[in-house]
Motif scaffolding. Structure first.
Motif, short mmCIF file in Angstrom:
data_model
loop_
_atom_site.label_atom_id
_atom_site.label_comp_id
_atom_site.label_asym_id
_atom_site.label_seq_id
_atom_site.Cartn_x
_atom_site.Cartn_y
_atom_site.Cartn_z
N SER A 1 0.83 -1.21 0.00
CA SER A 1 0.00 0.00 0.00
C SER A 1 0.86 1.25 0.00
N LEU A 2 1.95 1.21 0.76
CA LEU A 2 2.84 2.36 0.80
C LEU A 2 3.53 2.55 -0.55
N GLY A 3 4.04 1.47 -1.12
CA GLY A 3 4.69 1.56 -2.43
C GLY A 3 3.74 2.06 -3.50
N ASP A 4 2.51 1.56 -3.48
CA ASP A 4 1.52 1.98 -4.48
C ASP A 4 1.17 3.46 -4.31
N LEU A 5 1.13 3.92 -3.07
CA LEU A 5 0.84 5.33 -2.83
C LEU A 5 1.99 6.20 -3.33
N TYR A 6 3.22 5.77 -3.07
CA TYR A 6 4.38 6.49 -3.61
C TYR A 6 4.31 6.53 -5.14
N LEU A 7 3.99 5.39 -5.75
CA LEU A 7 3.93 5.31 -7.21
C LEU A 7 2.85 6.23 -7.76
N GLU A 8 1.71 6.24 -7.08
CA GLU A 8 0.58 7.09 -7.48
C GLU A 8 0.97 8.56 -7.49
N GLU A 9 1.81 8.94 -6.54
CA GLU A 9 2.19 10.35 -6.41
C GLU A 9 3.53 10.67 -7.08
N ASN A 10 4.00 9.72 -7.89
CA ASN A 10 5.27 9.91 -8.61
C ASN A 10 6.46 10.13 -7.68
N ARG A 11 6.39 9.56 -6.49
CA ARG A 11 7.54 9.56 -5.59
C ARG A 11 8.30 8.26 -5.88
N ASN A 12 8.94 8.24 -7.04
CA ASN A 12 9.43 6.99 -7.60
C ASN A 12 10.63 6.41 -6.86
N ALA A 13 11.50 7.27 -6.33
CA ALA A 13 12.65 6.75 -5.58
C ALA A 13 12.17 5.99 -4.35
N GLU A 14 11.18 6.57 -3.64
CA GLU A 14 10.65 5.89 -2.46
C GLU A 14 9.90 4.61 -2.85
N ALA A 15 9.19 4.67 -3.99
CA ALA A 15 8.48 3.49 -4.47
C ALA A 15 9.46 2.36 -4.77
N LEU A 16 10.56 2.69 -5.45
CA LEU A 16 11.56 1.67 -5.77
C LEU A 16 12.12 1.02 -4.50
N THR A 17 12.42 1.84 -3.51
CA THR A 17 12.95 1.31 -2.25
C THR A 17 11.94 0.40 -1.57
N THR A 18 10.68 0.80 -1.58
CA THR A 18 9.65 0.03 -0.91
C THR A 18 9.39 -1.30 -1.61
N TYR A 19 9.28 -1.27 -2.94
CA TYR A 19 9.07 -2.52 -3.67
C TYR A 19 10.27 -3.46 -3.52
N GLN A 20 11.48 -2.89 -3.48
CA GLN A 20 12.66 -3.72 -3.30
C GLN A 20 12.64 -4.40 -1.93
#
Length: 256
Positions: free
Chosen positions: A75-94
């Motif tokens: 949910s956190l990664g998807d929220l980051y992705l939704e808001e184009n916070r891509n660096a945080e999304a990458l870290t979370t999915y990893q």
């Protein structure tokens, strides 16, 4: 009403799309007895109401109780992705992948974050890693098809979308991806057929109405185009789509 009852009522409200009611029940639940589950459900309700700052706080609170909870991390990664916070999304999915390499959705979502930062090589590599783990993942094949489109490898993209559709005939996304591809090829008849098939499976997908709007516009079916564009605006509420919504609204104004 005890915590268990509040969680049950909140979950039921979420399932019914009543995010306001869910928010009320779940806010009380986390006050009475905080848990990772309660914080996660509350975050879902807050996201549904567009309360994204509060949702980040709820997800953080949940992860403070269960830092390796994969549902919370998704949910956190998807929220980051939704808001184009891509660096945080990458870290979370990893982090999800590190916890469970078999989580194919995390690989594919990570690839999408790479697409957002125009690192198509990393995006393709990540998708192919997902397909090595799960060759029959329609989600990964569809994502790889999108990446191939961006790389100009149209025939390969077409093959990916077709494979994805064969693997999961109930998934509308490959059909809508094929619709977009045929639209770009100016094959409007095929594009419209795939759009209608996709929307028959899920009438709540805004992208299908956007493509249909442009198909109708190109065929001088002006009123139909306006209707489809208006349906797109009703359905597409993502903050990341703000500019696209403004562009579509301008097109509608120009057609009236």
């Amino acid at each position: 009403m005890d915590t268990e009852d509040l969680l049950e009522q909140g979950s039921r409200a979420l399932d019914n799309g009543d995010y306001r009611a869910a928010n009320g029940f779940l806010s009380k639940a986390v006050t009475l007895q905080p848990s990772a589950e309660a914080w996660h459900l509350l975050a879902e309700a807050q996201i549904g109401e567009g309360q994204l700052k509060q949702a980040y706080k709820s997800l953080s609170a949940g992860l403070a109780l269960a830092e390796d909870d994969i549902d919370l991390l998704f949910s956190l990664g998807d929220l980051y992705l939704e808001e184009n916070r891509n660096a945080e999304a990458l870290t979370t999915y990893q982090k999800i992948i590190d916890l469970d390499p078999g989580e194919i959705d995390a690989w594919v979502s990570k690839a999408m974050a790479y697409v957002n930062v125009d690192d198509l090589e990393a995006a393709e590599q990540t998708c192919r890693q997902a397909l090595e783990i799960a060759p029959d993942s329609a989600f990964a094949l569809n994502a790889l098809g999108d990446i191939c489109v961006n790389l100009g490898r149209i025939d390969e993209a077409l093959s990916c979308f077709q494979q994805a559709g064969e693997i999961d005939p109930e998934d509308p996304q490959p059909l809508l991806s094929l619709a977009d591809l045929y639209y770009e090829r100016e094959d409007l008849e095929q594009a419209e057929q795939y759009c209608l098939k996709g929307l028959k499976l899920d009438a709540g997908l805004p992208g299908g109405y956007l493509t249909l709007g442009y198909i109708c516009l190109d065929q001088d079916r002006t009123q139909e185009a306006v209707d489809h564009f208006q349906q797109f605006l009703r359905l597409e509420q993502s903050p990341a789509a703000k500019q696209l919504r403004e562009e579509v609204a301008a097109v509608i104004d120009g057609l009236k």
